[in-house]
Design an enzyme around this catalytic site. Structure first.
Site, PDB file in Angstrom:
ATOM      1  N   LYS A   1       0.841  -1.203   0.000  1.00 38.62           N
ATOM      2  CA  LYS A   1       0.000   0.000   0.000  1.00 38.62           C
ATOM      3  C   LYS A   1       0.874   1.250   0.000  1.00 38.62           C
ATOM      4  CE  LYS A   1      -3.547   2.324   2.703  1.00 38.62           C
ATOM      5  NZ  LYS A   1      -4.525   2.238   3.776  1.00 38.62           N
TER       6      LYS A   1
ATOM      7  N   GLU B   1      -5.033  -6.404  14.783  1.00 38.87           N
ATOM      8  CA  GLU B   1      -4.524  -5.093  14.363  1.00 38.87           C
ATOM      9  C   GLU B   1      -5.662  -4.064  14.385  1.00 38.87           C
ATOM     10  OE1 GLU B   1      -0.870  -4.345  11.496  1.00 38.87           O
ATOM     11  OE2 GLU B   1      -2.687  -4.289  10.299  1.00 38.87           O
TER      12      GLU B   1
ATOM     13  N   GLY C   1      -4.949  -1.871   4.926  1.00 37.22           N
ATOM     14  CA  GLY C   1      -4.129  -3.002   4.469  1.00 37.22           C
ATOM     15  C   GLY C   1      -4.771  -4.350   4.764  1.00 37.22           C
ATOM     16  N   ARG C   2      -5.293  -4.529   5.971  1.00 39.12           N
ATOM     17  CA  ARG C   2      -5.852  -5.834   6.360  1.00 39.12           C
ATOM     18  C   ARG C   2      -7.242  -6.071   5.773  1.00 39.12           C
ATOM     19  NH1 ARG C   2      -4.902  -2.348  10.325  1.00 39.12           N
ATOM     20  NH2 ARG C   2      -6.594  -1.519  11.594  1.00 39.12           N
TER      21      ARG C   2
ATOM     22  N   GLU D   1      10.556  -4.496   4.775  1.00 42.25           N
ATOM     23  CA  GLU D   1      10.675  -5.915   4.412  1.00 42.25           C
ATOM     24  C   GLU D   1      10.346  -6.108   2.932  1.00 42.25           C
ATOM     25  OE1 GLU D   1       8.973  -4.595   6.828  1.00 42.25           O
ATOM     26  OE2 GLU D   1       9.028  -5.760   8.686  1.00 42.25           O
TER      27      GLU D   1
ATOM     28  N   LYS E   1       8.954  -0.290  14.177  1.00 42.61           N
ATOM     29  CA  LYS E   1       9.505   0.017  12.843  1.00 42.61           C
ATOM     30  C   LYS E   1      10.538   1.124  12.950  1.00 42.61           C
ATOM     31  CE  LYS E   1       5.357  -0.865  10.054  1.00 42.61           C
ATOM     32  NZ  LYS E   1       4.378  -0.282   9.145  1.00 42.61           N
TER      33      LYS E   1
HETATM   34  O1  F6P Z   1       3.064  -2.910   9.785  1.00 40.90           O
HETATM   35  C1  F6P Z   1       1.721  -3.149   9.642  1.00 40.90           C
HETATM   36  C2  F6P Z   1       1.226  -2.819   8.278  1.00 40.90           C
HETATM   37  O2  F6P Z   1       1.191  -1.457   8.082  1.00 40.90           O
HETATM   38  C3  F6P Z   1      -0.113  -3.459   8.001  1.00 40.90           C
HETATM   39  O3  F6P Z   1      -1.159  -2.725   8.477  1.00 40.90           O
HETATM   40  C4  F6P Z   1      -0.071  -3.629   6.526  1.00 40.90           C
HETATM   41  O4  F6P Z   1      -1.005  -4.570   6.111  1.00 40.90           O
HETATM   42  C5  F6P Z   1       1.350  -4.074   6.319  1.00 40.90           C
HETATM   43  O5  F6P Z   1       2.084  -3.363   7.279  1.00 40.90           O
HETATM   44  C6  F6P Z   1       1.912  -3.873   4.958  1.00 40.90           C
HETATM   45  O6  F6P Z   1       1.925  -2.544   4.580  1.00 40.90           O
HETATM   46  P1  F6P Z   1       2.165  -2.112   3.074  1.00 40.90           P
HETATM   47  O7  F6P Z   1       1.082  -2.734   2.254  1.00 40.90           O
HETATM   48  O8  F6P Z   1       2.107  -0.626   3.061  1.00 40.90           O
HETATM   49  O9  F6P Z   1       3.516  -2.628   2.652  1.00 40.90           O
END
Ligand code: F6P
Length: 555
Positions: A220, A367, A281-282, A226, A518
């Site tokens: 997103k 979350e 995201g979730r 990561e 983070k």
């Molecule tokens: O660290 C948690 C989070 O922000 C989640 O809410 C999200 O689903 C995930 O990391 C991945 O985020 P992104 O899609 O921005 O890489």
């Protein structure tokens, strides 16, 4: 010290939800009257209990009769839902109001699966044309790949897709890919890389041919450490083989809300599948984050998944609260969480294809509702989101069920089972279903000392062989695990989480609790390659960093 008083324990079953004090007091009194009643007596007294406490919605049948409730409980819980203005909040969500107040965002995953021709407004703009355009773009792209018209740089068809993402950009697609295995394209495999432990990416790439592999960078924000680390790693792995940067276009696409970062990474904006900040995201598997799903199961099946979710949305919007599946599931959770003091909720799928569902729901639920400050910034003095956990039920029987049956914790359980298996082994399926039924019956009835005496041959250690029973469970029966049924199931859980968030006065759609770690990781990372000992943290963290220094130097 923090200026905010943080409560050290939430273990007491406080019914002290501030906005609904009166009804919570009534529920508390009711709880005192009901807490010692055994469900086996409730069943004996009421032959209609199964009919009274069950309902069918489309592909799903919910039996909630094996809960520590009676009609008065449900009436009081519905009253609590009314007082908390579930319908008002629900309408605000569907109406595109910015109910995610801390991020100033609307919450509209429901728009992604809006299969009606109704508009959905955000800031005075109907988002549906954009939603449909992205669905069409995904369909067109997926069709080319699935039919072998989209070729890799050396002219070969794509055989493998790798989704690189984490959290909501990984768990949903991965779970759905597994759940809908019978609907997959036979010659297209999807792989998922999420972990920044290098073994994950290395192992995944080991078996792949760069000429026939398509990478989807799903993020997103397009800033997640990561994901971006894995994205850059796979990009250079690919270029080692393909040599020319121009070949990236045939092998890398992005799913994101962050166009600039996608372009900076080297993916053309035309190869980006967009979604929007009003998709959490979730809650994003319904968006372009579901691209790997469309590639695997095809456009029509993806639409069926969306349709299933939409049908559940319609039910949630229109069914009276007392016959509303997500509301019932949510209020039962509140009953155990806030009155019985239950701390967790176990998810037990009796369907091999749903074995990743517990992990997916861990993020969706924890979350969303794992919060101790309410939407107005007040520290709460009542229990909020439960610890969600679980695993394949049949495997769990031979592992952790001991604690559910005879431990000291009250653990409400959701059993999920398909009536019709995708397997042709009917006798396997009968055994699976018999075990699911036996477990819910055993949890509810237990086995008294007298029953134990008359049913076991070895009369030693009888106390250890007694089962107290009275352990609550829901049974969620799915006709068959089709895309439509899965859509209904997942949307039911999403709305359950939403309802609970409203009861607890939370913003279920932010996730500030993931930020601190983070930030600290970013600070610590450069310290790992320093020559000198690190002294800027607490003694434990310094000690651990310096311990790692020694290992790093040695290797
Ligand atoms: O660290 C948690 C989070 O922000 C989640 O809410 C999200 O689903 C995930 O990391 C991945 O985020 P992104 O899609 O921005 O890489």
């Amino acid at each position: 010290m923090s200026a905010i008083p943080v409560k050290s324990s939430y273990a007491e079953p406080l019914p002290n939800v501030p906005l609904h004090r009166h009804i919570c007091q009534q529920l508390q009194q009711h709880y005192q009257a009901l807490r010692h009643q055994h469900m086996r007596d409730m069943f004996a007294e009421d032959p209609q209990r199964f009919e009274r406490f069950s309902l069918q919605v489309g592909d799903l049948f919910l039996d909630y009769s094996k809960n520590r409730i009676n009609s008065e409980t449900m009436a009081l819980l519905v009253k609590l839902a009314e007082e908390a203005d579930i319908t008002g909040w629900r309408d605000r969500m569907f109406g595109g109001e910015k109910i995610n107040n801390t991020e100033n965002r609307a919450v509209l995953h429901v728009a992604l699966r809006n299969r009606s021709d109704r508009p959905v407004w955000v800031d005075g703009v109907d988002v549906m044309p954009d939603v449909r355009a992205v669905i069409d773009k995904m369909a067109a792209f997926a069709e080319q790949v699935r039919e072998g018209a989209w070729l890799g740089y050396s002219g070969k068809r794509i055989t493998d897709v790798v989704n690189i993402g984490i959290g909501g950009s990984d768990l949903g697609p991965q779970m759905v890919y597994q759940a809908l295995k019978p609907y997959r394209h036979p010659d297209l495999k999807v792989h998922f890389i999420s972990n920044v432990d290098g073994t994950h990416a290395e192992e995944a790439l080991e078996a792949l041919n760069p000429e026939t592999t398509l990478f989807i960078i799903s993020s997103k924000t397009f800033t997640t450490q990561e994901t971006m680390t894995n994205a850059f790693f796979t990009r250079s792995w690919f270029l080692q083989h393909a040599q020319l940067e121009c070949h990236i276009a045939r092998h890398f696409v992005a799913v994101s809300t962050n166009r600039d970062a996608v372009v900076a990474f080297g993916i053309d904006a035309a190869q980006m599948f967009e979604f929007w900040d009003w998709v959490g995201g979730r809650y994003s598997l319904w968006s372009a984050i579901g691209l790997s799903i469309v590639l695997a199961i095809g456009h029509e099946n993806f639409l069926a998944l969306l349709q299933g979710a939409h049908d559940m949305d319609e039910h949630f919007q229109h069914a009276p609260l007392a016959q509303n599946m997500p509301v019932i599931m949510a209020m039962l959770g509140v009953w155990y969480n806030n009155f019985f003091g239950a701390e967790s909720q176990v998810i037990l799928p009796y369907d091999h294809y749903l074995r990743s569902l517990p992990m997916y729901l861990e993020q969706a639920d924890m979350e969303s509702n794992g919060k101790s400050v309410d939407r107005n910034g007040q520290v709460v003095d009542y229990a909020t989101g439960a610890i969600v956990w679980g695993a394949s039920g049949i495997n769990g029987q031979h592992a952790f069920y001991q604690l559910i049956h005879q431990g000291t914790k009250l653990i409400p359980a959701d059993f999920i089972v398909s009536m019709q298996s995708h397997s042709s082994l009917q006798s396997h399926h009968d055994i699976l279903v018999a075990n699911f039924l036996a477990q819910t019956e055993a949890l509810m009835r237990g086995r008294t000392l007298e029953e134990t005496q008359s049913s076991v041959t070895d009369q030693a250690y009888l106390a250890q062989k007694v089962f107290a029973g009275n352990h609550p469970s829901n049974a969620l029966l799915v006709n068959q695990l089709t895309p439509h049924a899965l859509g209904m199931l997942l949307a039911a859980y999403e709305h359950k989480i939403f309802v609970q968030g409203v009861i607890w006065n939370l913003n279920s759609f932010d996730q500030w609790g993931v930020e601190l770690g983070k930030q600290l990781a970013k600070q610590i990372l450069p310290e790992l390659s320093l020559h000198d000992a690190v002294t800027s943290h607490d003694a434990s963290t310094n000690g651990l960093i310096n311990y790692y220094h020694r290992w790093r130097k040695a290797s």
